[in-house]
Design a protein around this motif. Structure first.
Motif, PDB file in Angstrom:
ATOM      1  N   SER A  16      47.047   1.989  -2.068  1.00 58.31           N
ATOM      2  CA  SER A  16      47.729   0.444  -2.815  1.00 58.31           C
ATOM      3  C   SER A  16      48.658   1.639  -3.822  1.00 58.31           C
ATOM      4  O   SER A  16      49.921   1.517  -4.329  1.00 58.31           O
ATOM      5  CB  SER A  16      46.707   0.584  -3.458  1.00 58.31           C
ATOM      6  OG  SER A  16      46.701  -0.898  -4.681  1.00 58.31           O
ATOM      7  N   SER A  17      48.100   3.214  -4.236  1.00 63.25           N
ATOM      8  CA  SER A  17      48.258   3.919  -5.961  1.00 63.25           C
ATOM      9  C   SER A  17      49.871   4.510  -4.902  1.00 63.25           C
ATOM     10  O   SER A  17      51.417   5.008  -5.583  1.00 63.25           O
ATOM     11  CB  SER A  17      47.727   5.291  -6.036  1.00 63.25           C
ATOM     12  OG  SER A  17      47.278   5.667  -4.700  1.00 63.25           O
ATOM     13  N   TYR A  19      51.825   2.907  -2.383  1.00 56.69           N
ATOM     14  CA  TYR A  19      53.154   1.528  -2.424  1.00 56.69           C
ATOM     15  C   TYR A  19      53.488   1.960  -4.191  1.00 56.69           C
ATOM     16  O   TYR A  19      54.374   1.443  -3.632  1.00 56.69           O
ATOM     17  CB  TYR A  19      52.120   0.663  -2.000  1.00 56.69           C
ATOM     18  CG  TYR A  19      53.063  -0.379  -1.789  1.00 56.69           C
ATOM     19  CD1 TYR A  19      53.887   0.037  -0.550  1.00 56.69           C
ATOM     20  CD2 TYR A  19      53.306  -1.410  -3.065  1.00 56.69           C
ATOM     21  CE1 TYR A  19      55.089  -2.007  -0.350  1.00 56.69           C
ATOM     22  CE2 TYR A  19      54.143  -2.473  -2.708  1.00 56.69           C
ATOM     23  CZ  TYR A  19      54.938  -2.266  -1.634  1.00 56.69           C
ATOM     24  OH  TYR A  19      55.522  -3.948  -1.318  1.00 56.69           O
ATOM     25  N   ARG A  20      52.511   1.808  -4.723  1.00 56.34           N
ATOM     26  CA  ARG A  20      52.685   1.647  -6.381  1.00 56.34           C
ATOM     27  C   ARG A  20      53.519   2.274  -6.432  1.00 56.34           C
ATOM     28  O   ARG A  20      54.808   2.255  -7.905  1.00 56.34           O
ATOM     29  CB  ARG A  20      51.950   1.132  -7.334  1.00 56.34           C
ATOM     30  CG  ARG A  20      52.016   0.663  -8.725  1.00 56.34           C
ATOM     31  CD  ARG A  20      50.707   0.592  -9.680  1.00 56.34           C
ATOM     32  NE  ARG A  20      49.951   2.197  -9.408  1.00 56.34           N
ATOM     33  CZ  ARG A  20      49.154   2.527  -8.794  1.00 56.34           C
ATOM     34  NH1 ARG A  20      48.137   1.128  -8.322  1.00 56.34           N
ATOM     35  NH2 ARG A  20      48.219   3.480  -8.805  1.00 56.34           N
ATOM     36  N   ASP A  21      53.411   3.539  -6.971  1.00 54.06           N
ATOM     37  CA  ASP A  21      53.788   4.623  -6.798  1.00 54.06           C
ATOM     38  C   ASP A  21      55.853   4.929  -6.706  1.00 54.06           C
ATOM     39  O   ASP A  21      56.233   5.515  -7.172  1.00 54.06           O
ATOM     40  CB  ASP A  21      53.222   5.970  -7.665  1.00 54.06           C
ATOM     41  CG  ASP A  21      52.045   5.635  -7.746  1.00 54.06           C
ATOM     42  OD1 ASP A  21      51.941   4.736  -9.122  1.00 54.06           O
ATOM     43  OD2 ASP A  21      51.516   6.410  -7.636  1.00 54.06           O
ATOM     44  N   HIS A  23      56.858   2.864  -3.534  1.00 58.61           N
ATOM     45  CA  HIS A  23      57.595   2.116  -2.719  1.00 58.61           C
ATOM     46  C   HIS A  23      59.283   1.262  -3.504  1.00 58.61           C
ATOM     47  O   HIS A  23      59.747   1.645  -2.689  1.00 58.61           O
ATOM     48  CB  HIS A  23      57.278   0.476  -3.112  1.00 58.61           C
ATOM     49  CG  HIS A  23      57.580  -1.034  -2.096  1.00 58.61           C
ATOM     50  ND1 HIS A  23      58.912  -1.786  -2.852  1.00 58.61           N
ATOM     51  CD2 HIS A  23      57.294  -0.712  -0.902  1.00 58.61           C
ATOM     52  CE1 HIS A  23      59.177  -2.510  -2.355  1.00 58.61           C
ATOM     53  NE2 HIS A  23      58.698  -2.482  -1.190  1.00 58.61           N
TER      54      HIS A  23
END
Length: 172
Positions: A16-17, A19-21, A23
């Motif tokens: 999740s992090s 992808y968030r940071d 992507h």
């Protein structure tokens, strides 16, 4: 004296992090190489799916962007190979008489099969790959393949054994 608390370790990296940071950065990187936002978005998603499926523990990644670029470059190569294969197939179709042109569904199945075959043979040396394809797709015998490759039949047998072994190992 600085009273700020310095953490003893960085927060654990999760998908999740990651992808968030990264992507949007990865998608921009891919867009610059492809010149197409739609394909870049697809390849960006595929990159994260590959990361998720990989044996590399996400929490232990030291250089996430470098890892994403490595995966992204591999997907770019596959993308360009697939496009080249599709174009060659479409060029071959253009030379067929109208009555022999396959339906869109048949074309899609052929392209999917060609892509699967290309992925299956990926990693084989060029001469081994050619020998295997000439044998399997054109029905050439070892003697004809040997003549085309300018090698002896024994070498062609070795190439074929290598190709069959590769196919079996990839399937495992």
């Amino acid at each position: 004296m600085n009273d700020a608390v310095v953490p003893t370790h960085a927060p654990e990296l999760t998908l999740s992090s990651l992808y968030r940071d990264h992507h949007s950065w990865l998608e921009s990187w891919l867009r610059r190489r492809l010149g197409n936002a739609w394909d870049a978005a697809d390849l960006s998603q595929d990159t994260f799916l590959r990361v998720l499926a990989s044996a590399q523990p996400i929490a232990q990644m030291q250089a996430p962007r470098a890892y994403l670029v490595t995966v992204g470059k591999r997907l770019l190569v596959n993308f360009h190979q697939r496009r080249s294969l599709e174009q060659a197939y479409l060029n071959a179709l253009a030379n067929l008489p109208e009555t022999c042109v396959p339906s869109p569904e048949q074309r899609w199945l052929v392209l999917e099969t060609l892509q699967a075959l290309d992925e299956l043979l990926d990693g084989l040396p060029v001469r081994v790959r050619r020998a295997f394809l000439w044998s399997q797709l054109e029905g050439l015998g070892y003697r004809e393949i040997a003549e085309r490759l300018d090698v002896c039949e024994r070498t062609v047998k070795r190439y074929m054994a290598q190709a069959y072994e590769h196919c079996l190992l990839v399937q495992l």
